[in-house]
Design an enzyme around this catalytic site. Structure first.
Site, PDB file in Angstrom:
ATOM      1  CD  GLU A 113      -2.484   7.940  -1.499  1.00 58.40           C
ATOM      2  OE1 GLU A 113      -3.471   8.260  -0.810  1.00 58.40           O
ATOM      3  OE2 GLU A 113      -2.338   8.302  -2.675  1.00 58.40           O
ATOM      4  CD  GLU A 124      -2.560   1.658   0.175  1.00 57.04           C
ATOM      5  OE1 GLU A 124      -2.445   2.812  -0.270  1.00 57.04           O
ATOM      6  OE2 GLU A 124      -3.310   0.799  -0.341  1.00 57.04           O
ATOM      7  CB  ALA A 154     -18.995  14.518  -8.616  1.00 58.60           C
ATOM      8  CB  VAL A 155     -17.514  14.149 -14.404  1.00 62.41           C
ATOM      9  CG1 VAL A 155     -18.256  15.457 -14.344  1.00 62.41           C
ATOM     10  CG2 VAL A 155     -16.006  14.376 -14.319  1.00 62.41           C
ATOM     11  N   GLY A 156     -17.347  11.012 -12.473  1.00 65.59           N
ATOM     12  CA  GLY A 156     -16.929   9.629 -12.633  1.00 65.59           C
ATOM     13  C   GLY A 156     -15.514   9.404 -12.143  1.00 65.59           C
ATOM     14  CG  HIS A 165     -46.992  -3.680  12.820  1.00 57.75           C
ATOM     15  ND1 HIS A 165     -47.186  -2.721  11.852  1.00 57.75           N
ATOM     16  CD2 HIS A 165     -47.751  -3.306  13.894  1.00 57.75           C
ATOM     17  CE1 HIS A 165     -48.046  -1.818  12.308  1.00 57.75           C
ATOM     18  NE2 HIS A 165     -48.404  -2.150  13.553  1.00 57.75           N
TER      19      HIS A 165
END
Length: 468
Positions: free
Chosen positions: A36, A34, A273-275, A447
Site C-alpha cells: 500500500e 509494501e 474499536a475492539v482490538g 523548575h
C-alpha cells in the site's frame, strides 16, 4: 532467476522501514516490499494522522475556555473538511519522508503484495507488483513486518460498511462530523476517537465490555480518566456486552447487556474499536510450517519463526500493538541476524493515549506488582499542586509511581494529565537503567515544569514529598 539480497523486509510500517534502515546501516543489501503506502497504517491511517485530528479538536475545545486565561474570541467554528485535509497532508508529508530515507540508505522498494515460497536458505518472496506483473526475490533473511488490522465481529454486526459503521480508517476521513456517535471499545483507539469527536461537539457514548475504561491502565488512572472524560461530556457503558448492532437510513442502534439488563442505544454512526488481528493471511506461512496463534505469528526471543531464515516483528508477532515496540523489535532482530549483541528486548514499553487529558504508563501497575509477590511502595502527586500546571491552567491529573520495597527499584509509573505522553520517557529510561528511588530522588528537575510532579511522586513513595 531470483534477485539476491541479504535482507528482505515485508511491510513498510514503523517496524518494517526502521528494520530496513538498520539493515542497510549494518551493510546488508536490503529490499522492502509494501503493498500500500510507505509508513504503513501508523503513519498513513493511525498514529500520525490521528494526532493531527486530536490537535485540531484540542485547540477548538480550548477556544471555548479562553475566558479562563483572560482572553476572548468571537464566532468559534470549525471547517470539518479542513480538519480532515490537514491530517491527510501531515500523513502525506511523512510518507514522502520515509521514501527519502529509503533512497538515502539505498534500500530497494518493491511495490506489491508478497507471498512466501519455499527456498534456500530462506523463503523466496514472490511479489504481485502493484503496477502489474510479478517478480520473485530472494535473500538470506526475510523479516515479516506486515502489521495488523482492526478486529471485527460480523456475527453481531460489528463490521464496517463504509457508511454507518466505521473502523479507525473510516473514522479518519468522513465527509461530515456526526452529531452522535457510539464507540465500541475503550482502549487507546476508541478513547482517542471518542475524545476527538466530542471536542467537535458530537454526542459520544463509549461501550466497554470490561468493568472500567482503558482497562490495561492502572486502576487509579482508569478511574480518574473516566471521571475526566465524563466532565467533558463523554458517556460510558462499562461492563456492557454488545448483543447486536443494526443499521438503517437514519443511523445505528446497538443492543447491549449490562448487569443482566438490556439497553438499546441509537446514534448516527458507530466506531468499532475492539482490538486488532495480525495480517497473517495469504502469505504462505502455513506451507512453511509457521505457527499462528490467535491471529499472530509465534516467534522466539529474536523474532525467529522456526522456519529457516524467516523472522517476524511488530504487530503481526503479537501484543503490545505499538509502533515503537515494532521498531525496537525490528532493530533487535536485524542486529541479531548480523551477530551483534542485540538491543535490550526486556526494556519496558511505554503506552500512551492522546485524549484530553492524556494518559501514559510504563512498567507494572500496582496490582500487577502485587500479583508478582512484591511488597510495593506507591507514590502519588497531583498536578493541582504543581506550579507550572497551575500557571498553564492544566491542573487535572496526577503522577503515580510503583517501587519494589525490597530493592528500591522503580517497577511502574502511571500518569494522567496534560502532555504526560511527552514525560513518560523519563520513567521508561529510569526503569531501563534499573534506577532505584535513590537515583530518582537525587535527580534535579527543572523548575517550573510539570515534570517536577514526577520527582514529587517518587519522593512521596518514601514519605519525602515536598509540596503537599
Amino acid at each position: 532467476m531470483a534477485t539476491e539480497f541479504d535482507v528482505i523486509v515485508i511491510g513498510a510500517g514503523p517496524g518494517g522501514y526502521v528494520t530496513a534502515i538498520r539493515s542497510a546501516q549494518l551493510g546488508f543489501k536490503t529490499a522492502i516490499v509494501e503493498r500500500e503506502a510507505l509508513g504503513g497504517v501508523c503513519l498513513n491511517w493511525g498514529c500520525i494522522p490521528t494526532k493531527a485530528l486530536l490537535k485540531s479538536g484540542e485547540v477548538y475545545e480550548q477556544l471555548g475556555h479562553l475566558g479562563d486565561y483572560g482572553l476572548s474570541a468571537e464566532n468559534r467554528s470549525f471547517d470539518f473538511a479542513g480538519v480532515i485535509e490537514r491530517s491527510r497532508k501531515v500523513a502525506a508529508q511523512l510518507n514522502s519522508g520515509v521514501g527519502f530515507l529509503m533512497k538515502k540508505h539505498k534500500i530497494e522498494v518493491i511495490e506489491g503484495e508478497a507471498k512466501l515460497e519455499k527456498g534456500d536458505p530462506a523463503p523466496k518472496v514472490a511479489v504481485t507488483l502493484k503496477k502489474g506483473g510479478s517478480r520473485t526475490v530472494q535473500a538470506k533473511h526475510v523479516i515479516l513486518a506486515t502489521g495488523a488490522r482492526a478486529r471485527t465481529i460480523p456475527a453481531v454486526g460489528l463490521e464496517p460498511d463504509g457508511d454507518r459503521v466505521w473502523t479507525y480508517r473510516e473514522a479518519m476521513v468522513p465527509k461530515a462530523c456526526p452529531k452522535s456517535l457510539i464507540v465500541v471499545g475503550s482502549g487507546a483507539i476508541g478513547i482517542e476517537f471518542a475524545s476527538f469527536y466530542r471536542a467537535l461537539g458530537a454526542d459520544v457514548t463509549v461501550i466497554e465490555a470490561l468493568p472500567r475504561v482503558l482497562p490495561v491502565e492502572d486502576e487509579d488512572v482508569s478511574k480518574a480518566a473516566q471521571k475526566a472524560f465524563e466532565k467533558r461530556g463523554l458517556k460510558f457503558r462499562v461492563g456492557a456486552t454488545v448483543k447486536k448492532l443494526a443499521k438503517d437510513k437514519s443511523g445505528v442502534s446497538v443492543e447491549l447487556e449490562a448487569g443482566g439488563k438490556t439497553e438499546t442505544l441509537k446514534a448516527e454512526r458507530a466506531i468499532v474499536a475492539v482490538g486488532i488481528t495480525g495480517n497473517v493471511e495469504n502469505l504462505g506461512l502455513e506451507a512453511l510450517g509457521v505457527r499462528i496463534e490467535k491471529g499472530h505469528v509465534v516467534t522466539d526471543a529474536h523474532g525467529g519463526t522456526g522456519a529457516p531464515g524467516l523472522y517476524a516483528i511488530g504487530d503481526v508477532a503479537g501484543p503490545p500493538w505499538l509502533a515503537h515496540k515494532a521498531s525496537h523489535e525490528g532493530v533487535h532482530c536485524v542486529e541479531h541476524v548480523a551477530g551483534l549483541p542485540s538491543s535490550n528486548l526486556t526494556a519496558p514499553i511505554p503506552g500512551c493515549t492522546y485524549a484530553q487529558p492524556q494518559v501514559a504508563s510504563v512498567g507494572l501497575t500496582e496490582a500487577q506488582a502485587k500479583e508478582k509477590g512484591m511488597k510495593v511502595k506507591v507514590g502519588r502527586f497531583p498536578f493541582r499542586a504543581n506550579g507550572k500546571a497551575i500557571a498553564a491552567g492544566e491542573t487535572e491529573g496526577f503522577v503515580k509511581t510503583v517501587f519494589d520495597e525490597a530493592t528500591g527499584a522503580l517497577v511502574g509509573a502511571h500518569m494522567i494529565g496534560a502532555e504526560v505522553t511527552e514525560m513518560i520517557q523519563g520513567y521508561a529510561l529510569a526503569i531501563t537503567m534499573e534506577a532505584t528511588e535513590a537515583e530518582l530522588h537525587a535527580t534535579v528537575y527543572p523548575h517550573p515544569t510539570m515534570s517536577e510532579a514526577m520527582h514529587e511522586a517518587a519522593l512521596d513513595a518514601y514519605g519525602r514529598v515536598l509540596h503537599i
